[in-house]
Design a protein around this motif. Structure first.
Motif, PDB file in Angstrom:
ATOM      1  N   ASP A   6      34.735  36.214  46.877  1.00  0.00           N
ATOM      2  CA  ASP A   6      35.660  35.090  46.784  1.00  0.00           C
ATOM      3  C   ASP A   6      34.965  33.816  46.306  1.00  0.00           C
ATOM      4  O   ASP A   6      35.543  33.023  45.556  1.00  0.00           O
ATOM      5  N   THR A   7      33.707  33.614  46.702  1.00  0.00           N
ATOM      6  CA  THR A   7      32.998  32.404  46.291  1.00  0.00           C
ATOM      7  C   THR A   7      32.842  32.349  44.784  1.00  0.00           C
ATOM      8  O   THR A   7      33.138  31.330  44.138  1.00  0.00           O
ATOM      9  N   VAL A   8      32.388  33.455  44.191  1.00  0.00           N
ATOM     10  CA  VAL A   8      32.171  33.492  42.739  1.00  0.00           C
ATOM     11  C   VAL A   8      33.480  33.261  41.997  1.00  0.00           C
ATOM     12  O   VAL A   8      33.543  32.472  41.041  1.00  0.00           O
ATOM     13  N   LEU A   9      34.548  33.907  42.434  1.00  0.00           N
ATOM     14  CA  LEU A   9      35.821  33.797  41.719  1.00  0.00           C
ATOM     15  C   LEU A   9      36.423  32.403  41.851  1.00  0.00           C
ATOM     16  O   LEU A   9      36.983  31.862  40.889  1.00  0.00           O
ATOM     17  N   LEU A  10      36.310  31.788  43.031  1.00  0.00           N
ATOM     18  CA  LEU A  10      36.850  30.435  43.215  1.00  0.00           C
ATOM     19  C   LEU A  10      36.035  29.402  42.446  1.00  0.00           C
ATOM     20  O   LEU A  10      36.593  28.512  41.791  1.00  0.00           O
ATOM     21  N   VAL A  11      34.708  29.506  42.521  1.00  0.00           N
ATOM     22  CA  VAL A  11      33.857  28.564  41.786  1.00  0.00           C
ATOM     23  C   VAL A  11      34.064  28.717  40.285  1.00  0.00           C
ATOM     24  O   VAL A  11      34.065  27.732  39.539  1.00  0.00           O
ATOM     25  N   ASP A  12      34.273  29.956  39.829  1.00  0.00           N
ATOM     26  CA  ASP A  12      34.557  30.166  38.407  1.00  0.00           C
ATOM     27  C   ASP A  12      35.836  29.457  37.986  1.00  0.00           C
ATOM     28  O   ASP A  12      35.906  28.866  36.906  1.00  0.00           O
ATOM     29  N   GLN A  13      36.853  29.493  38.829  1.00  0.00           N
ATOM     30  CA  GLN A  13      38.097  28.781  38.528  1.00  0.00           C
ATOM     31  C   GLN A  13      37.850  27.277  38.387  1.00  0.00           C
ATOM     32  O   GLN A  13      38.361  26.626  37.473  1.00  0.00           O
ATOM     33  N   LEU A  14      37.047  26.728  39.291  1.00  0.00           N
ATOM     34  CA  LEU A  14      36.755  25.294  39.228  1.00  0.00           C
ATOM     35  C   LEU A  14      35.954  24.938  37.976  1.00  0.00           C
ATOM     36  O   LEU A  14      36.195  23.911  37.340  1.00  0.00           O
ATOM     37  N   LEU A  15      35.011  25.796  37.619  1.00  0.00           N
ATOM     38  CA  LEU A  15      34.152  25.534  36.469  1.00  0.00           C
ATOM     39  C   LEU A  15      34.885  25.676  35.146  1.00  0.00           C
ATOM     40  O   LEU A  15      34.732  24.838  34.240  1.00  0.00           O
ATOM     41  N   THR A  16      35.667  26.731  34.994  1.00  0.00           N
ATOM     42  CA  THR A  16      36.231  27.062  33.688  1.00  0.00           C
ATOM     43  C   THR A  16      37.675  26.587  33.507  1.00  0.00           C
ATOM     44  O   THR A  16      38.008  26.015  32.478  1.00  0.00           O
ATOM     45  N   ARG A  17      38.502  26.808  34.505  1.00  0.00           N
ATOM     46  CA  ARG A  17      39.903  26.405  34.360  1.00  0.00           C
ATOM     47  C   ARG A  17      40.069  24.894  34.461  1.00  0.00           C
ATOM     48  O   ARG A  17      40.873  24.294  33.729  1.00  0.00           O
TER      49      ARG A  17
END
Length: 341
Positions: free
Chosen positions: A140-151
């Motif tokens: 969950d950490t990787v997927l949530l941080v990815d959303q913040l970084l890219t989206r």
């Protein structure tokens, strides 16, 4: 943990060797995994091998890039410069997004994001934010941080435990960028570190904090309730007993962040859909193949934040119950039975 001057070089060299060797023998590993998957009738051996190879490839390239950045910043003398920080942020985005996309592709996972309109506007704005999230399920950490970084093109400052720095990529990027790497044996130092990182948030910065302190499991919930009762925290224990999908939040870290940034809006985030596997054996049995990760975010403007530690602690518990209710409404996870533990 061993002193940084000893631990870090050893970890970097070890991971470089493991990554190179792993990639060199990857065709053999894939062949063996394919045979194992065929014999067991399960896709896990092949999926796990592909994920490990993808991770080793990214790990190797990030370590080499970190070495290059150390050289071009004058052997680390200008590592904190704006240009260096921008380059490290780009490296972090490449690392996290690549891993997230590989996981989503191999496991056929879909993300359905449902932020409130207010949260969506805040995330796309320039203003620094505090982001308090549930912590449950694999990745969950990787997927949530990815959303913040890219989206949302955000610059996340993540609060995480020092034990994760056994991975040298996490260690190097975590210490070169404004993340809060916590030695949880020293509570006062943890709060001071969170305050320092939060207070320095700039435009598009976001502090990412998981107040539960670890992935949700029934056993961790039981121990957390026992701890609250033993310490005479009856109000918080009573609030925690009403939650069947969440661990009671540790207020200290959230309160430290709130004190350090009194003018920051707060986003509360919940997610569900990938199961609750928290350990490798569980993940092997309950690999979330073909699942949908549902996320929901709510915004609390700075003006609506309560003042005073007790009021903020009660407010945090109330929000955690709201997140728990949302998870329950999705029907993806069986609730833990209430009552004495």
């Amino acid at each position: 943990m061993a002193p940084t001057a000893i631990r870090r070089p050893l970890a970097v060299v070890t991971w470089l060797v493991v990554s190179v060797v792993g990639l060199l023998v990857s065709p053999l590993l894939l062949a063996v995994a394919a045979v194992a998957a065929a014999l067991t009738g399960r896709p896990q051996p092949l999926l796990a091998t592909k994920l490990v190879i993808a991770y080793l490839a990214r790990e190797l390239l990030v370590l080499l890039a970190c070495g290059g950045l150390w050289l071009v910043t004058g052997f680390g003398a200008r590592i904190a410069s704006r240009r260096s920080q921008r380059l490290h942020l780009r490296l972090l985005r490449w690392f996290v997004h690549g891993l997230a996309q590989r996981v989503l592709t191999l496991l056929d996972i879909e993300i359905v994001a449902d932020p409130s309109p207010e949260a969506e506007r805040a995330l796309t704005d320039e203003k620094p934010l505090l982001f308090f999230s549930r912590h449950a399920g694999p990745g969950d950490t990787v997927l949530l941080v990815d959303q913040l970084l890219t989206r949302y093109d955000r610059a996340p400052s993540v609060v995480f435990k020092e034990t994760l720095t056994i991975d040298p990529c996490v260690d190097l990027i975590g210490h070169r960028m404004p993340h809060a790497v916590l030695d949880t044996s020293a509570a006062a130092d943890c709060e001071a570190q969170i305050k320092l990182v939060t207070g320095e948030l700039g435009p598009r910065g976001v502090l990412v904090l998981f107040p539960e302190g670890g992935n949700f499991t029934a056993e961790r919930r039981r121990r957390a309730l026992q701890h609250l009762r033993r310490n005479g925290q009856r109000r918080q224990a009573a609030a925690a007993e009403q939650m069947t999908h969440m661990l009671p939040p540790h207020p200290a870290g959230a309160l430290a962040a709130l004190q350090a940034k009194p003018d920051a809006d707060v986003i509360f985030a919940a997610h569900t859909g990938l199961g609750l596997a928290a350990f490798p054996r569980e993940l092997w049995r309950e690999t979330p193949i073909g699942r949908t990760l549902k996320t929901r975010m709510w915004l609390v403007p700075a003006a609506d934040r309560p003042r005073g530690e007790q009021a903020q602690t009660d407010w945090l518990n109330e929000w955690w119950k709201r997140l728990d209710d949302w998870v329950d409404d999705q029907g993806e996870e069986a609730p833990i039975k209430q009552g004495p533990s």
